[in-house]
Design a protein around this motif. Sequence first.
Motif, short mmCIF file in Angstrom:
data_model
loop_
_atom_site.label_atom_id
_atom_site.label_comp_id
_atom_site.label_asym_id
_atom_site.label_seq_id
_atom_site.Cartn_x
_atom_site.Cartn_y
_atom_site.Cartn_z
N LYS A 82 -4.95 -0.64 13.09
CA LYS A 82 -5.41 0.57 13.90
C LYS A 82 -4.85 1.98 13.86
N ASP A 83 -3.73 1.75 14.38
CA ASP A 83 -2.79 2.95 14.64
C ASP A 83 -1.85 3.54 13.73
N HIS A 84 -1.91 2.62 12.52
CA HIS A 84 -0.95 3.02 11.44
C HIS A 84 -1.65 3.06 10.22
N ILE A 85 -2.16 1.83 9.72
CA ILE A 85 -2.79 1.95 8.41
C ILE A 85 -3.91 2.54 8.34
N ALA A 86 -5.05 2.24 9.25
CA ALA A 86 -6.18 2.82 9.15
C ALA A 86 -6.26 4.53 9.48
N SER A 87 -5.28 4.94 10.42
CA SER A 87 -5.10 6.17 10.57
C SER A 87 -4.18 7.06 9.59
N GLY A 88 -3.45 6.22 8.57
CA GLY A 88 -2.77 6.93 7.59
C GLY A 88 -1.31 7.24 8.08
N GLN A 89 -0.86 6.73 9.10
CA GLN A 89 0.51 7.02 9.57
C GLN A 89 1.45 6.07 9.09
N TYR A 90 1.66 6.17 7.72
CA TYR A 90 2.76 5.42 7.18
C TYR A 90 2.77 6.00 5.62
N ASP A 91 4.07 5.55 4.88
CA ASP A 91 3.95 5.79 3.54
C ASP A 91 3.82 4.51 2.64
N LEU A 92 4.82 3.44 3.18
CA LEU A 92 4.57 2.13 2.68
C LEU A 92 4.09 1.23 3.81
N GLN A 128 -13.06 2.40 2.98
CA GLN A 128 -11.91 1.47 3.50
C GLN A 128 -10.61 1.76 2.72
N ASN A 129 -10.71 2.89 1.78
CA ASN A 129 -9.67 3.32 1.16
C ASN A 129 -8.49 3.76 1.82
N TYR A 130 -7.50 2.95 2.57
CA TYR A 130 -6.52 3.39 3.25
C TYR A 130 -5.13 3.92 2.58
N THR A 131 -5.11 3.59 1.29
CA THR A 131 -4.33 4.31 0.64
C THR A 131 -4.54 5.90 0.21
N ARG A 132 -5.73 5.97 0.50
CA ARG A 132 -6.39 7.52 -0.17
C ARG A 132 -5.88 8.08 -1.46
N VAL A 133 -6.08 6.92 -2.40
CA VAL A 133 -5.70 7.19 -3.78
C VAL A 133 -7.18 6.69 -4.54
N GLY A 134 -7.66 7.47 -5.24
CA GLY A 134 -8.78 6.92 -6.09
C GLY A 134 -9.09 8.12 -7.15
N ARG A 180 -15.79 -1.44 -3.52
CA ARG A 180 -15.80 -0.38 -3.90
C ARG A 180 -15.55 0.38 -2.82
N PRO A 181 -15.75 0.33 -1.53
CA PRO A 181 -15.51 1.22 -0.46
C PRO A 181 -13.78 1.02 -0.22
N ILE A 182 -13.10 0.06 -0.85
CA ILE A 182 -11.76 -0.13 -0.76
C ILE A 182 -10.75 0.70 -1.64
N TYR A 183 -11.72 1.22 -2.74
CA TYR A 183 -10.99 1.96 -3.70
C TYR A 183 -11.83 3.28 -4.08
N ALA A 184 -12.67 3.66 -3.27
CA ALA A 184 -13.46 4.76 -3.49
C ALA A 184 -12.66 6.09 -3.21
N LYS A 185 -12.86 7.03 -3.86
CA LYS A 185 -12.03 8.14 -3.81
C LYS A 185 -12.45 9.05 -2.51
N PRO A 186 -11.58 9.29 -1.66
CA PRO A 186 -11.63 10.06 -0.53
C PRO A 186 -12.26 11.44 -0.65
N ALA A 223 0.89 -1.11 0.16
CA ALA A 223 0.06 0.16 -0.03
C ALA A 223 1.10 1.15 -0.19
N LEU A 224 0.53 2.07 -0.96
CA LEU A 224 1.28 3.48 -0.93
C LEU A 224 0.43 4.35 -0.47
N ASN A 225 0.61 5.10 0.58
CA ASN A 225 -0.26 6.32 1.03
C ASN A 225 -0.05 7.45 0.27
#
Length: 799
Positions: free
Chosen positions: A641-651, A685-691, A667-673, A375-377
């Motif tokens: 919970k503390d890193h992926i879902a909250s966006g505290q990562y790059d890779l 559920q789009n934890y990469t924030r890319v859409g 759809r919710p995994i790839y929906a545009k934020p 995953a690439l944030n």
Amino acid sequence: MAQDRTSRTFRSRTLRSAALLTGGVLALPALAGCGADEAELTGRATQQDIATTARQQVGEGGTLRWAVDTMPTTLNTFQADADATTARVAQAVLPALFTLDANGRPQRNPDYVESAEIVEREPKQVVLYKLNQKAVWSDGREIGAADFVSQWQALSGRNTTFWTARNAGYERIEQIQKGADDLEVRITFKKPYADWQSLFTPLYPKDVTGLPKAFNDGARNTIKATAGPFRIAEIDRKKKDITLVRNPRWWGEQTKLDAMVLTAVPRDERAAALAAGKVDIAEIDRNTADRIALALRNKSTGGKQPGQGPQAALTPGKALHLWAVANGSDEEAAEAARATRLKTADAIRAYAAEQAGLRGFTVRKTLEPAYTQLALNGESGPLADDRVRRAIARALDRGELAETVLRPLGLPAEPPGSHLALKGQRAYTDNSGALGEQNTQEAQALLADAGWTPGGALKKPGSAKAGASGSPAASPSGDAGPDGKNTARSARQAEVTIPAGSGPDTPTKDGLYIVGDEKSGGSTRVLAPAPVTFEDLSLQRRAGLMADTDTETGRGAGKDGDAKDTGRGVTGAYAPAGTAAPVAAGGSLGKDGKPLTLRFVLPSGPGSESLRAVGEKISGMLRRIGVRTEITKVADESYFKDHIASGQYDLALYSWPATAYPATDARPIYAKPEPASDGSLLVEQNYTRVGTDYIDQLFDQAVAELDQDEARDLVRRADARIWAAAGSIPLYQRPELVAVRPTVLNAGAFGFATPRLQDIGFTRAAAAKAGPPPVLPSPSPSASEGAEDAEDTEESGTE
């Protein structure tokens, strides 16, 4: 393999080369037409490994002890805290109108449904179910339209007093009516719904779904009226097990087992539980699988295996040193050495005993219906630039990464070609050509075009340039920017070239391992993006579908909506003339005085060794294109919970499961934020924030398309766009490893298929030794609380 809906998809439920870039143009490959052979398009799913045996050859009786991850906090699969054990119980005791076959395709379950089909498409979609006339609840009541009506009204989202985590599909229903007789259920949709087969599985009795109190609280600890091959006999939270026994009212083929006990055993304790005979079947990690294989190879040693387990760390030199200290004149040191020797001896004996016990098991293995991705944030920082994300993706040798995990297990190591389906499923097509194969030179060219140069870390910050990382104008995957204009970037001239460094990789004072850092010592802190908030958004079709003109290029689109190839370039990434020269292998890149360094978060716990090994390999691949990574290893319980879902990562590395209904579930995994009123992002559920808007539109069209071929084509086109956006890169299908007693039949590594619990049992000899079934409480003859009030939700269901 997370909160709310993710609890059923992330295994703790988990999903592509190309394109590009001349002035920001995406050249997506043509998708295979519907006329092609389906087997050629979808491939073949890896076979199950379950010791398949005909029912008549399976013994009658016995109790199967099955390890699960947790004791469920609820028995209601539609609540936010439902987990895999909740689903396992529901599978045994509740109706499933459709199950999955070995290729992950939905199949009508004849135990409950004689037929189910779309009988009208215009003016509205109508589905007619004809139920099995023998199907009854455990209280003797016939399964019928009232149960469908009640579940629809509870899950439609209209009544917020029902605590439900998902309502996808139910909100599209307009009314439910009884058909020509009590065995027919007629469902009318106000909006077309292609994934209608996903609804009403599991089906709860109206006693559970009729009232908020029964739905929210009553079904958390018990389900008084059930209708599966098993019934719940006992839930013992002190022992951490659930006992399921034969349902005396079951009308189908009877279960071969007398009982099935689901026992909560943490993953890191399963080797000991198996060796001690506490469970007969358990999903295991690679280390436990290796121990079982080792135990089987060394049967003659009686469990004593020199050089393995605790004894592996006790070299002759260390043993001699401990003996010398234990017998020396320093009494304090001698006492400590003697204690260490005793502790080591105890550990060696315990390990040997476990190995002896593990000889009684075999490992069944296949590919799990889930894939691990990088995953690439894309929310902020360098990865907000789609060229940088594509460069990262082009640097990866996905085949090598898959072989790292799967080849030692003897499993197929071909990387997945789709985010939305896996081999064997109807929606599967290898769309990874939309991103491009591994190519170090093209990855370097992409980074150079994005302004990341060998001398960039030495430059002083200057004025912002169009298309720079983190620039508001930079829109993922080539979608138009906020001003509606094309977001193409201009080429950048070469600056200064510096020689590649050759210093060693070193850990920093903060505990971060910086791959490719040539500096010795020093301290690097992780800069985290602003936190985001999440809401469990209902899946609504968005208005305004894309016109036939491609917004990325302004050119006319082909019949599938993708850009036509004008012949101005070939598939693959390259940089325009005048772009900075690529960095030498192993060198470091920078821009505006800052090095290109990405935060790589990995789990630290036992059982995550494969992820860490893959992470280290990825870091090495990125170092070859001048990208440094800061690897941070965090506790498993906080990783998601503390890193992926909250966006505290790059890779990061995590998994998504495959689904038979990607238009709905993916759809919710790839929906545009979308921005919220407080300035945060709603990411579903789009934890990469890319859409992109176009990906959303393709999903919306697919979920409303009743022609299966057209719906499948829309899903494949959406997947090609997801590949091009480069927010997530599927690496390998996860291995499914299950330790099973050899006497257990029709159970093990199920792969895609829904287990047929009635057929699971022991060999005849083992069943004969099992003895009589356990004596447990009889099922309650009364219906659950609120049944009388639920009668109001009768057959018409019209609102």
